[in-house]
Design an enzyme around this catalytic site. Sequence first.
Site, short mmCIF file in Angstrom:
data_model
loop_
_atom_site.label_atom_id
_atom_site.label_comp_id
_atom_site.label_asym_id
_atom_site.label_seq_id
_atom_site.Cartn_x
_atom_site.Cartn_y
_atom_site.Cartn_z
CD GLU A 69 -2.91 -0.95 2.40
OE1 GLU A 69 -4.02 -0.45 2.20
OE2 GLU A 69 -2.51 -1.32 3.53
CE1 TYR A 76 -14.92 26.42 -4.83
CE2 TYR A 76 -16.38 27.61 -3.33
CZ TYR A 76 -15.95 27.31 -4.63
OH TYR A 76 -16.54 27.91 -5.69
CD GLU A 83 -7.78 4.52 12.61
OE1 GLU A 83 -7.10 4.40 11.57
OE2 GLU A 83 -8.39 3.60 13.14
CE LYS A 104 -6.11 1.92 2.75
NZ LYS A 104 -5.28 1.41 3.85
#
Length: 323
Positions: A22, A54, A74, A99
């Site tokens: 990953e 934004y 997290e 994810k």
Amino acid sequence: MSDTITLTGLAISARHGVLDFEKQIPQPFVVDLSLEADLAPAGRSDDLTASLSYADVAARVVEVASEEPVDLIETLAERIADAGLEWAFVEAVDVTVRKPHAPAGVPFTPTTGVMAGPAVSVRRERRRAVVIAMGTNLGRRVATMRSALESLRALDGLDVVHVSPLVETDPVGGVEQPDYLNAVVVGFTRLTGEHLLAELHRIEAEHGRRRDVRWGARTLDLDIISLGTPGESDEVRAGGERDGVTPGAAEASKSPLALPHPRAHERAFVVVPWWQAAPWMTLRTPEGVVALDDHVRALDVAGVRRGPVWDAEEYLDLEGGLR
Ligand SMILES: Nc1ncnc2c1ncn2[C@@H]1O[C@H](COP(=O)(O)OP(=O)(O)OP(=O)(O)O)[C@@H](O)[C@H]1O
Ligand SMILES: Nc1nc2c(c(=O)[nH]1)N=C(CO)CN2
């Protein structure tokens, strides 16, 4: 509930995850981000400099997600929240990181309207110590002070932690007027100084405050005395435009807010109740940061007397209460 700028479904390709591959091969992450801030000044002025673009927010999220890979979503959510709070104007951040292709050993099936895959959500709020002074010398003074205290306690974004006793004080400032009742509340807030000041003005107006004579009689006066901890990185120092008083402003400010309050340190009607509420605190004076407990001893407190009892006892800190 404050105003929010929300970005939903920000699609990012990045290399975060516990598994080795990953960190080699990018995969999609989807971020929802909501920034709480007072948008009224921008909404009224139609001026982007009173808000946050934004596009800048989106770019910052992509930047944070592209930094060195981390194991956990997290951690990514935490970093994005921290980045959001770097804008002084932002009071709180809600972040969800999804994810959708997470390697969980089990396929995730998209459900109508819901993105498949794991997600984490975090909320992070700014939290600064705040000191607010209250005063009244017109009308039903105790009732006004009680009601104003209730309004402060009800204010979303302000946690009132300590409340001083009421003190009765000789008027200061040269204008002939009745004696005051004064008190100080100490707590924590996520609000910016400008936002808090706007809320204090609303509470003053709800209590019949009219602005005519400077330093003249008033039904209710609410001043921000300090925001953040003096000498610490979260201390807010802002120059006011009035009097040309700039109490060590770190940067030129468009706002009329002066912090710390440029006259509070010399006012026994502020310092005495503040010390009664939270004697361990410090304050910034022109001579630097000093202990409140030392400062109060050097002040002329002749014009400050014990005031009537009010209903704030339940919030009183016992050590700092009436002596
Ligand atoms: N720290 C602060 N707390 C409250 N008001 C502030 C502060 N800094 C600047 N101001 C501005 O000062 C303006 C005048 O406030 P106010 O009418 O309460 O003054 P005052 O109480 O007569 O005098 P003083 O500011 O000396 O207490 C307010 O409209 C507000 O915008
Ligand atoms: N005693 C006392 N004097 C004042 C007060 C006050 O709250 N108490 N507020 C003023 C303007 O804010 C001017 N003078």
